[in-house]
Design a protein around this motif. Structure first.
Motif, PDB file in Angstrom:
ATOM      1  N   MET A   1       0.781  -1.393  -0.008  1.00 56.37           N
ATOM      2  CA  MET A   1      -0.048   0.193   0.049  1.00 56.37           C
ATOM      3  C   MET A   1       0.917   1.186  -0.023  1.00 56.37           C
ATOM      4  O   MET A   1       0.452   2.324  -0.817  1.00 56.37           O
ATOM      5  N   THR A   2       1.828   1.173   0.715  1.00 54.02           N
ATOM      6  CA  THR A   2       2.873   2.369   0.998  1.00 54.02           C
ATOM      7  C   THR A   2       3.388   2.532  -0.676  1.00 54.02           C
ATOM      8  O   THR A   2       3.496   3.793  -1.206  1.00 54.02           O
ATOM      9  N   THR A   3       3.929   1.551  -1.160  1.00 51.02           N
ATOM     10  CA  THR A   3       4.508   1.356  -2.433  1.00 51.02           C
ATOM     11  C   THR A   3       3.613   2.280  -3.538  1.00 51.02           C
ATOM     12  O   THR A   3       3.951   3.003  -4.327  1.00 51.02           O
ATOM     13  N   LEU A   4       2.488   1.694  -3.252  1.00 57.00           N
ATOM     14  CA  LEU A   4       1.456   2.064  -4.431  1.00 57.00           C
ATOM     15  C   LEU A   4       1.198   3.820  -4.315  1.00 57.00           C
ATOM     16  O   LEU A   4       1.114   4.136  -5.119  1.00 57.00           O
ATOM     17  N   ALA A   5       0.974   3.933  -2.811  1.00 59.13           N
ATOM     18  CA  ALA A   5       0.737   5.344  -2.883  1.00 59.13           C
ATOM     19  C   ALA A   5       2.026   6.274  -3.104  1.00 59.13           C
ATOM     20  O   ALA A   5       1.678   7.481  -3.772  1.00 59.13           O
ATOM     21  N   LEU A   6       3.187   5.869  -3.052  1.00 61.97           N
ATOM     22  CA  LEU A   6       4.465   6.474  -3.232  1.00 61.97           C
ATOM     23  C   LEU A   6       4.413   6.555  -5.037  1.00 61.97           C
ATOM     24  O   LEU A   6       4.837   7.891  -5.522  1.00 61.97           O
TER      25      LEU A   6
ATOM     26  N   ALA B   1       1.851   6.408  -6.927  1.00 68.01           N
ATOM     27  CA  ALA B   1       0.897   7.447  -7.506  1.00 68.01           C
ATOM     28  C   ALA B   1       1.098   8.842  -7.231  1.00 68.01           C
ATOM     29  O   ALA B   1       0.885   9.800  -8.019  1.00 68.01           O
ATOM     30  N   LEU B   2       1.915   9.208  -6.098  1.00 67.51           N
ATOM     31  CA  LEU B   2       2.126  10.617  -5.557  1.00 67.51           C
ATOM     32  C   LEU B   2       3.401  11.028  -6.679  1.00 67.51           C
ATOM     33  O   LEU B   2       3.514  12.092  -7.080  1.00 67.51           O
ATOM     34  N   MET B   3       4.399  10.283  -7.229  1.00 63.99           N
ATOM     35  CA  MET B   3       5.447  10.673  -7.579  1.00 63.99           C
ATOM     36  C   MET B   3       5.290  10.778  -9.014  1.00 63.99           C
ATOM     37  O   MET B   3       5.844  12.109  -9.603  1.00 63.99           O
ATOM     38  N   SER B   4       4.270  10.365  -9.672  1.00 67.60           N
ATOM     39  CA  SER B   4       3.910  10.680 -11.203  1.00 67.60           C
ATOM     40  C   SER B   4       3.197  11.884 -11.145  1.00 67.60           C
ATOM     41  O   SER B   4       3.423  12.711 -12.302  1.00 67.60           O
ATOM     42  N   SER B   5       2.438  12.317 -10.330  1.00 65.37           N
ATOM     43  CA  SER B   5       1.946  13.907 -10.327  1.00 65.37           C
ATOM     44  C   SER B   5       2.777  14.684 -10.077  1.00 65.37           C
ATOM     45  O   SER B   5       2.635  16.198 -10.605  1.00 65.37           O
ATOM     46  N   LEU B   6       3.912  14.628  -9.245  1.00 67.74           N
ATOM     47  CA  LEU B   6       4.922  15.621  -9.180  1.00 67.74           C
ATOM     48  C   LEU B   6       5.935  15.838 -10.311  1.00 67.74           C
ATOM     49  O   LEU B   6       6.728  16.631 -10.369  1.00 67.74           O
ATOM     50  N   SER B   7       6.080  14.759 -11.084  1.00 64.37           N
ATOM     51  CA  SER B   7       6.884  14.875 -12.240  1.00 64.37           C
ATOM     52  C   SER B   7       6.419  15.635 -13.564  1.00 64.37           C
ATOM     53  O   SER B   7       6.884  15.729 -14.406  1.00 64.37           O
ATOM     54  N   ILE B   8       5.329  16.171 -13.415  1.00 68.14           N
ATOM     55  CA  ILE B   8       4.606  16.975 -14.741  1.00 68.14           C
ATOM     56  C   ILE B   8       5.262  18.198 -14.631  1.00 68.14           C
ATOM     57  O   ILE B   8       4.994  19.031 -13.799  1.00 68.14           O
ATOM     58  N   ALA B   9       6.001  18.411 -15.810  1.00 65.24           N
ATOM     59  CA  ALA B   9       6.492  19.512 -16.163  1.00 65.24           C
ATOM     60  C   ALA B   9       5.494  20.584 -16.875  1.00 65.24           C
ATOM     61  O   ALA B   9       4.676  20.044 -17.562  1.00 65.24           O
ATOM     62  N   GLY B  10       6.043  21.712 -17.025  1.00 65.56           N
ATOM     63  CA  GLY B  10       5.303  22.778 -17.770  1.00 65.56           C
ATOM     64  C   GLY B  10       5.507  22.569 -19.212  1.00 65.56           C
ATOM     65  O   GLY B  10       6.342  21.840 -19.799  1.00 65.56           O
ATOM     66  N   GLU B  11       4.451  22.963 -19.980  1.00 65.39           N
ATOM     67  CA  GLU B  11       4.623  22.841 -21.663  1.00 65.39           C
ATOM     68  C   GLU B  11       5.786  23.511 -22.052  1.00 65.39           C
ATOM     69  O   GLU B  11       6.388  22.878 -22.870  1.00 65.39           O
ATOM     70  N   SER B  12       6.162  24.648 -21.512  1.00 63.59           N
ATOM     71  CA  SER B  12       7.361  25.418 -22.139  1.00 63.59           C
ATOM     72  C   SER B  12       8.601  24.786 -21.836  1.00 63.59           C
ATOM     73  O   SER B  12       9.525  25.111 -22.373  1.00 63.59           O
ATOM     74  N   ASP B  13       8.667  23.806 -20.703  1.00 61.41           N
ATOM     75  CA  ASP B  13       9.985  22.960 -20.357  1.00 61.41           C
ATOM     76  C   ASP B  13      10.498  22.205 -21.491  1.00 61.41           C
ATOM     77  O   ASP B  13      11.712  22.217 -21.750  1.00 61.41           O
TER      78      ASP B  13
END
Length: 85
Positions: free
Chosen positions: A8-13, A15-27
């Motif tokens: 469960m901890t691994t799954l939560a981690l 899931a959260l990491m993918s949302s943090l890695s979203i860069a801006g379009e201009s990047d």
């Protein structure tokens, strides 16, 4: 129980990491638009006054490296909006 908690901890981690890695379009533009390969972002800001002008300029570019970006107008518009801030 420990395996379930670890899973469960691994799954939560994950899931959260993918949302943090979203860069801006201009990047994705900044890799080439650094002043040596293509005009810098600051040059683009001074050359084009509006988002629509920047999108039109990108679509009219004859540079073969721009072909993939020219195919996605929504991404161009989002990147131009970030650049013109």
């Amino acid at each position: 129980m420990k395996k379930l908690l670890l899973a469960m901890t691994t799954l939560a981690l994950v899931a959260l990491m993918s949302s943090l890695s979203i860069a801006g379009e201009s990047d994705s533009c900044k890799g080439c638009h650094n002043g040596s390969v293509a005009p810098s972002v600051d040059t683009l800001k001074s050359k084009f006054k509006t988002v629509d002008e920047l999108v039109a300029g990108a679509k009219n570019s004859q540079n073969p490296m721009m072909k993939s970006a020219q195919a996605d107008e929504a991404k161009l518009k989002a990147a131009a909006t970030e650049i013109m801030k």
